[in-house]
Design an enzyme around this catalytic site. Structure first.
Site, PDB file in Angstrom:
ATOM      1  N   PHE A  12      25.653 -25.666 -54.360  1.00 31.20           N
ATOM      2  CA  PHE A  12      26.208 -27.073 -55.317  1.00 31.20           C
ATOM      3  C   PHE A  12      28.109 -27.146 -55.351  1.00 31.20           C
ATOM      4  CE2 PHE A  12      27.828 -28.667 -59.587  1.00 31.20           C
ATOM      5  CZ  PHE A  12      28.288 -29.487 -59.380  1.00 31.20           C
ATOM      6  N   GLU A  85      25.479 -15.972 -58.414  1.00 33.75           N
ATOM      7  CA  GLU A  85      23.970 -16.144 -59.185  1.00 33.75           C
ATOM      8  C   GLU A  85      24.692 -16.713 -60.302  1.00 33.75           C
ATOM      9  OE1 GLU A  85      21.043 -15.815 -58.690  1.00 33.75           O
ATOM     10  OE2 GLU A  85      21.560 -15.004 -57.246  1.00 33.75           O
ATOM     11  N   THR A 140      34.625 -18.613 -63.990  1.00 38.04           N
ATOM     12  CA  THR A 140      34.104 -19.553 -64.830  1.00 38.04           C
ATOM     13  C   THR A 140      35.065 -19.525 -66.475  1.00 38.04           C
ATOM     14  OG1 THR A 140      32.191 -19.746 -66.282  1.00 38.04           O
ATOM     15  CG2 THR A 140      32.527 -17.796 -65.246  1.00 38.04           C
ATOM     16  N   ASP A 141      34.977 -20.668 -67.642  1.00 40.90           N
ATOM     17  CA  ASP A 141      35.796 -20.306 -68.179  1.00 40.90           C
ATOM     18  C   ASP A 141      34.831 -19.573 -69.519  1.00 40.90           C
ATOM     19  OD1 ASP A 141      32.993 -22.225 -68.428  1.00 40.90           O
ATOM     20  OD2 ASP A 141      34.598 -24.119 -69.790  1.00 40.90           O
ATOM     21  N   GLU A 142      33.722 -19.093 -69.320  1.00 46.20           N
ATOM     22  CA  GLU A 142      32.723 -18.385 -69.848  1.00 46.20           C
ATOM     23  C   GLU A 142      33.557 -17.204 -69.892  1.00 46.20           C
ATOM     24  OE1 GLU A 142      28.550 -19.152 -69.199  1.00 46.20           O
ATOM     25  OE2 GLU A 142      28.884 -20.846 -68.419  1.00 46.20           O
ATOM     26  N   TYR A 165      25.510 -13.558 -67.782  1.00 44.57           N
ATOM     27  CA  TYR A 165      25.949 -14.139 -66.470  1.00 44.57           C
ATOM     28  C   TYR A 165      27.189 -14.128 -66.434  1.00 44.57           C
ATOM     29  CZ  TYR A 165      27.956 -18.191 -64.260  1.00 44.57           C
ATOM     30  OH  TYR A 165      29.272 -18.452 -63.570  1.00 44.57           O
ATOM     31  N   SER A 168      28.933 -10.380 -66.068  1.00 40.96           N
ATOM     32  CA  SER A 168      29.202  -9.727 -64.955  1.00 40.96           C
ATOM     33  C   SER A 168      29.949 -10.679 -63.527  1.00 40.96           C
ATOM     34  CB  SER A 168      27.715 -10.665 -63.845  1.00 40.96           C
ATOM     35  OG  SER A 168      27.815 -12.110 -63.837  1.00 40.96           O
ATOM     36  N   LYS A 169      30.707 -12.155 -64.083  1.00 41.29           N
ATOM     37  CA  LYS A 169      31.649 -13.127 -63.905  1.00 41.29           C
ATOM     38  C   LYS A 169      33.359 -12.411 -64.250  1.00 41.29           C
ATOM     39  CE  LYS A 169      31.780 -16.151 -61.509  1.00 41.29           C
ATOM     40  NZ  LYS A 169      31.672 -16.466 -60.223  1.00 41.29           N
ATOM     41  N   GLY A 309      21.982 -16.517 -77.630  1.00 42.25           N
ATOM     42  CA  GLY A 309      23.290 -15.837 -77.596  1.00 42.25           C
ATOM     43  C   GLY A 309      24.240 -16.734 -76.899  1.00 42.25           C
TER      44      GLY A 309
HETATM   45  P1  NAD Z   1      24.772 -22.817 -56.720  1.00 42.35           P
HETATM   46  O1  NAD Z   1      24.381 -21.634 -58.113  1.00 42.35           O
HETATM   47  O2  NAD Z   1      24.734 -23.415 -56.718  1.00 42.35           O
HETATM   48  O3  NAD Z   1      25.016 -21.306 -55.436  1.00 42.35           O
HETATM   49  C1  NAD Z   1      25.204 -20.495 -55.624  1.00 42.35           C
HETATM   50  C2  NAD Z   1      25.552 -20.450 -53.721  1.00 42.35           C
HETATM   51  O4  NAD Z   1      25.405 -18.477 -53.637  1.00 42.35           O
HETATM   52  C3  NAD Z   1      23.863 -20.573 -53.290  1.00 42.35           C
HETATM   53  O5  NAD Z   1      24.085 -21.261 -51.709  1.00 42.35           O
HETATM   54  C4  NAD Z   1      23.115 -18.912 -53.179  1.00 42.35           C
HETATM   55  O6  NAD Z   1      22.267 -19.279 -51.539  1.00 42.35           O
HETATM   56  C5  NAD Z   1      24.575 -17.920 -52.697  1.00 42.35           C
HETATM   57  N1  NAD Z   1      24.704 -16.543 -52.883  1.00 42.35           N
HETATM   58  C6  NAD Z   1      23.531 -16.349 -54.072  1.00 42.35           C
HETATM   59  N2  NAD Z   1      23.722 -15.101 -54.068  1.00 42.35           N
HETATM   60  C7  NAD Z   1      24.580 -15.026 -52.548  1.00 42.35           C
HETATM   61  C8  NAD Z   1      24.772 -13.454 -51.744  1.00 42.35           C
HETATM   62  N3  NAD Z   1      24.795 -12.085 -52.454  1.00 42.35           N
HETATM   63  N4  NAD Z   1      24.650 -13.935 -51.350  1.00 42.35           N
HETATM   64  C9  NAD Z   1      25.715 -14.360 -50.040  1.00 42.35           C
HETATM   65  N5  NAD Z   1      25.290 -15.885 -50.741  1.00 42.35           N
HETATM   66  C10 NAD Z   1      24.450 -16.166 -52.137  1.00 42.35           C
HETATM   67  O7  NAD Z   1      26.405 -22.018 -57.418  1.00 42.35           O
HETATM   68  P2  NAD Z   1      27.869 -23.370 -58.163  1.00 42.35           P
HETATM   69  O8  NAD Z   1      26.739 -24.048 -59.491  1.00 42.35           O
HETATM   70  O9  NAD Z   1      27.944 -23.707 -56.591  1.00 42.35           O
HETATM   71  O10 NAD Z   1      28.504 -22.136 -58.590  1.00 42.35           O
HETATM   72  C11 NAD Z   1      29.830 -21.619 -57.635  1.00 42.35           C
HETATM   73  C12 NAD Z   1      30.798 -20.716 -58.054  1.00 42.35           C
HETATM   74  O11 NAD Z   1      31.289 -21.716 -59.663  1.00 42.35           O
HETATM   75  C13 NAD Z   1      30.248 -19.080 -58.601  1.00 42.35           C
HETATM   76  O12 NAD Z   1      31.317 -18.396 -58.498  1.00 42.35           O
HETATM   77  C14 NAD Z   1      29.824 -19.916 -60.327  1.00 42.35           C
HETATM   78  O13 NAD Z   1      30.225 -18.835 -61.226  1.00 42.35           O
HETATM   79  C15 NAD Z   1      31.264 -20.644 -60.307  1.00 42.35           C
HETATM   80  N6  NAD Z   1      31.088 -21.692 -61.439  1.00 42.35           N
HETATM   81  C16 NAD Z   1      30.365 -22.177 -61.908  1.00 42.35           C
HETATM   82  C17 NAD Z   1      30.737 -23.261 -62.653  1.00 42.35           C
HETATM   83  C18 NAD Z   1      29.346 -24.858 -63.136  1.00 42.35           C
HETATM   84  O14 NAD Z   1      29.548 -25.446 -63.806  1.00 42.35           O
HETATM   85  N7  NAD Z   1      28.467 -24.531 -62.061  1.00 42.35           N
HETATM   86  C19 NAD Z   1      31.519 -23.749 -63.706  1.00 42.35           C
HETATM   87  C20 NAD Z   1      31.993 -22.286 -63.144  1.00 42.35           C
HETATM   88  C21 NAD Z   1      32.251 -21.208 -62.140  1.00 42.35           C
HETATM   89  P1  TYD Z   2      23.482 -25.162 -67.732  1.00 40.38           P
HETATM   90  O1  TYD Z   2      23.777 -26.594 -66.956  1.00 40.38           O
HETATM   91  O2  TYD Z   2      23.273 -24.531 -68.016  1.00 40.38           O
HETATM   92  O3  TYD Z   2      25.102 -24.152 -67.984  1.00 40.38           O
HETATM   93  P2  TYD Z   2      26.136 -23.631 -68.964  1.00 40.38           P
HETATM   94  O4  TYD Z   2      25.357 -22.792 -69.823  1.00 40.38           O
HETATM   95  O5  TYD Z   2      26.269 -22.584 -67.733  1.00 40.38           O
HETATM   96  O6  TYD Z   2      27.170 -24.367 -69.601  1.00 40.38           O
HETATM   97  O7  TYD Z   2      23.445 -25.688 -69.707  1.00 40.38           O
HETATM   98  C1  TYD Z   2      25.090 -26.772 -69.878  1.00 40.38           C
HETATM   99  C2  TYD Z   2      24.685 -26.624 -71.370  1.00 40.38           C
HETATM  100  O8  TYD Z   2      23.306 -27.520 -71.479  1.00 40.38           O
HETATM  101  C3  TYD Z   2      24.052 -25.163 -72.809  1.00 40.38           C
HETATM  102  O9  TYD Z   2      25.353 -25.269 -74.450  1.00 40.38           O
HETATM  103  C4  TYD Z   2      23.266 -25.203 -72.410  1.00 40.38           C
HETATM  104  C5  TYD Z   2      22.394 -26.535 -72.661  1.00 40.38           C
HETATM  105  N1  TYD Z   2      21.053 -26.649 -72.406  1.00 40.38           N
HETATM  106  C6  TYD Z   2      20.030 -27.481 -73.179  1.00 40.38           C
HETATM  107  O10 TYD Z   2      20.324 -27.963 -74.121  1.00 40.38           O
HETATM  108  N2  TYD Z   2      18.773 -28.109 -72.269  1.00 40.38           N
HETATM  109  C7  TYD Z   2      18.658 -27.512 -70.673  1.00 40.38           C
HETATM  110  O11 TYD Z   2      17.814 -28.174 -70.725  1.00 40.38           O
HETATM  111  C8  TYD Z   2      19.266 -26.600 -70.208  1.00 40.38           C
HETATM  112  C9  TYD Z   2      19.320 -26.175 -69.090  1.00 40.38           C
HETATM  113  C10 TYD Z   2      21.333 -26.403 -70.493  1.00 40.38           C
END
Ligand code: NAD
Ligand code: TYD
Length: 370
Positions: A12, A85, A140-142, A165, A168-169, A309
Site C-alpha cells: 500500500f 507484515e 509506526t506510532d504504535e 505487530y 516487532s516494529k 489488547g
Molecule cells: P502492506 O502490508 O500493504 O505492504 C507490505 C509490503 O511488504 C507488501 O508488498 C509485501 O509483499 C512486502 N513484504 C512483506 N514481507 C516481505 C519480505 N519478507 N520481503 C520483501 N517484501 C515483503 O503495508 P503498508 O500498509 O504499505 O505499510 C508499509 C510500512 O509502513 C510497514 O513497514 C508498516 O509497518 C508501516 N506503517 C503502515 C501504516 C499504515 O497505516 N498502513 C502506519 C504506520 C506504519
Molecule cells: P486497522 O485498520 O487494522 O489498523 P491498526 O490496528 O493498525 O490501527 O484498524 C484500525 C482500527 O479499526 C482499530 O482500532 C481496529 C478497528 N477495526 C474494526 O473495528 N473493524 C475491523 O474490521 C478492522 C479491520 C479494524
C-alpha cells in the site's frame, strides 16, 4: 542521481511512494524489492514499470543473497524500508512471521547496506560512509503504545508496544537506532499514524468497510467503536518520507501525523454517508454495487468481539517535522476520504485482483474466531 531501494514497494504505502517519487523527481532510479506476500501486488505498479527509471526485483528482505545482489547491481544510495507484515489482527494469530520479516529482515538490509556504503574507518574505529547515503526505516506510532483520552505521542515518548505487530516494529526501530549509534550509519526513523488512500489492502478498517458496503455485507466494528486513530492521507505520508530522506538530520526520529483523530464508529458512519452521497450524485457508480442502494445504511454496522489488547487511542504530535522540514498534513479528512472512496469505486478490478487468493479463507477464519 539518487538511486533508491524501496522495499515493500508493491504494498500500500510503498507503491504510493514509488508513484510519488516518479512524479516528483526526474533524475532518479528506483529498485523495488518485494517478496509479494498476500499484501503485495505487482499489478499495483504494473504501469509504473513501463518507466525506465523503475525496476522490480522479487525477493525476500531476509534473504542475504538477494539483498546483496541488488546492492551489487545498482548504485543504491537511499534505502526506504517499507517491507513488513503490517496487520495487527494477523500478528495476534501468528506472531512469528512478524518477528522474522520486521526485525530480522530489517537487520539483514542494514547489514548489507553498511557493507556496501562504508569507505573505511575514522580515528576512533567508526566506519566512514560514502557521501549522500541514507537508510530510512518506515515505522509506526504504535511503537509508543496506547494513549488515554488526552495527550500526544512525541519522538521522546517512551516505547511501549502492546501487540505482536508493534513489538516487532519496535524491535526493528531499536536495531536501526543501534546501527546509527554503534556504526554511525546515516539513518532516520519515521513513525506515522494510520494511513488511508488508494491501493489499501481490504483487510484494514477503511478499505474493508468500503468493500463490505458495496457488497451489502456487515460492517464489523470491534468492541464499542470508541477506539481513536489519527488518520493520514497516504500522499501526505509520502511527502513526509521524501522530505526526511532528502533533508532529515541523520540519526533522528520524525513523527508523522494527520492531526485528524476520529473514533472508529465515526469513520464507519462517515464512509456509509459518503458512499450514499456519491451514488446519488453519480448514478453510474451504482453499477459497482452488489446490493441495492436502499441496503446501504447504518443497519449494516455490527459490533463484534473486541481485538485482544486493543490499543485505545493513537495521536501524533508532528511539531518536529513541521518545524525542521516544513511538512504538514495537507489533505483534510473529508477530501481524502472522498478521493479514496471514488478511487475504490473506479478500481473494482484492483480489489478483485488482490482478493482473489486466500482472502476469503482468511475472513471465514477471522469471523469464525469472533
Ligand atoms: P502492506 O502490508 O500493504 O505492504 C507490505 C509490503 O511488504 C507488501 O508488498 C509485501 O509483499 C512486502 N513484504 C512483506 N514481507 C516481505 C519480505 N519478507 N520481503 C520483501 N517484501 C515483503 O503495508 P503498508 O500498509 O504499505 O505499510 C508499509 C510500512 O509502513 C510497514 O513497514 C508498516 O509497518 C508501516 N506503517 C503502515 C501504516 C499504515 O497505516 N498502513 C502506519 C504506520 C506504519
Ligand atoms: P486497522 O485498520 O487494522 O489498523 P491498526 O490496528 O493498525 O490501527 O484498524 C484500525 C482500527 O479499526 C482499530 O482500532 C481496529 C478497528 N477495526 C474494526 O473495528 N473493524 C475491523 O474490521 C478492522 C479491520 C479494524
Amino acid at each position: 542521481m539518487n538511486c533508491y531501494l524501496v522495499t515493500g514497494g508493491a504494498g500500500f504505502i510503498g507503491a504510493n511512494f514509488v508513484k510519488y517519487l516518479l512524479k516528483k523527481h526526474t533524475d532518479i532510479q528506483i529498485v523495488v524489492l518485494d517478496s509479494l506476500t498476500y499484501a503485495g501486488n505487482l499489478g499495483t505498479i504494473k504501469d509504473d514499470l513501463n518507466d525506465a527509471r523503475l525496476t522490480f526485483v522479487k525477493g525476500d528482505v531476509k534473504d542475504r543473497e538477494v539483498v546483496t545482489s541488488v546492492f551489487e547491481k545498482y548504485p543504491l544510495n537511499f534505502v526506504v524500508n517499507f517491507a513488513a507484515e503490517s496487520h495487527v489482527d494477523r500478528s495476534i494469530e501468528n506472531p512469528q512471521v512478524f518477528l522474522e520479516t520486521n526485525i530480522l529482515g530489517t537487520q539483514n538490509i542494514l547489514d548489507v547496506a553498511k557493507k556496501y556504503w562504508t569507505t573505511g574507518k575514522d580515528a576512533k574505529g567508526y566506519p566512514t560512509y560514502k557521501e549522500g547515503v541514507k537508510y530510512l526505516q518506515v515505522s509506526t506510532d504504535e511503537v509508543y503504545g496506547s494513549l488515554g483520552e488526552t495527550g500526544y505521542f512525541t519522538e521522546t515518548t517512551p516505547l511501549d508496544p502492546r501487540s505482536p505487530y508493534s513489538a516487532s516494529k519496535t524491535g526493528a526501530d531499536l536495531i536501526v537506532k543501534a546501527y546509527g549509534e554503534t556504526y554511525k550509519m546515516p539513518i532516520n526513523i519515521t513513525r506515522c499514524s494510520n494511513n488511508y488512500g488508494p491501493y489499501h489492502f481490504p483487510e484494514k478498517l477503511i478499505p474493508l468497510i468500503i468493500k463490505n458496503i458495496l457488497e451489502g455485507k456487515k460492517l464489523p466494528v470491534y468492541g464499542d467503536g470508541s477506539n481513536v486513530r489519527d488518520w493520514l492521507f497516504v500522499e501526505d505520508h509520502c511527502k513526509a518520507i521524501d522530505a526526511v530522506v532528502l533533508k532529515g538530520r541523520a540519526g533522528e526520529v520524525y513523527n508523522v501525523g494527520g492531526h485528524n483523530e476520529k473514533k472508529n464508529i465515526e469513520i464507519v458512519k462517515l464512509t456509509i454517508s459518503t458512499i450514499q452521497q456519491l451514488m446519488k450524485e453519480n448514478p453510474a457508480y451504482q453499477s459497482v454495487l452488489k446490493t441495492s442502494l436502499d441496503n446501504i445504511n447504518e443497519n449494516l454496522i455490527t459490533y463484534v468481539t473486541d481485538r485482544l489488547g486493543h490499543d485505545q487511542r493513537y495521536a501524533i504530535d508532528p511539531t518536529k517535522i513541521t518545524g525542521e522540514l516544513g511538512w504538514y498534513p495537507e489533505t483534510k479528512f473529508e477530501v481524502g476520504i472522498e478521493k479514496t472512496i471514488r478511487w475504490y469505486l473506479e478500481n473494482q478490478a484492483w480489489v478483485e485482483e488482490v482478493t482473489s487468493g486466500d482472502y476469503q479463507k482468511y475472513y471465514e477464519q477471522m469471523y469464525g474466531n469472533r
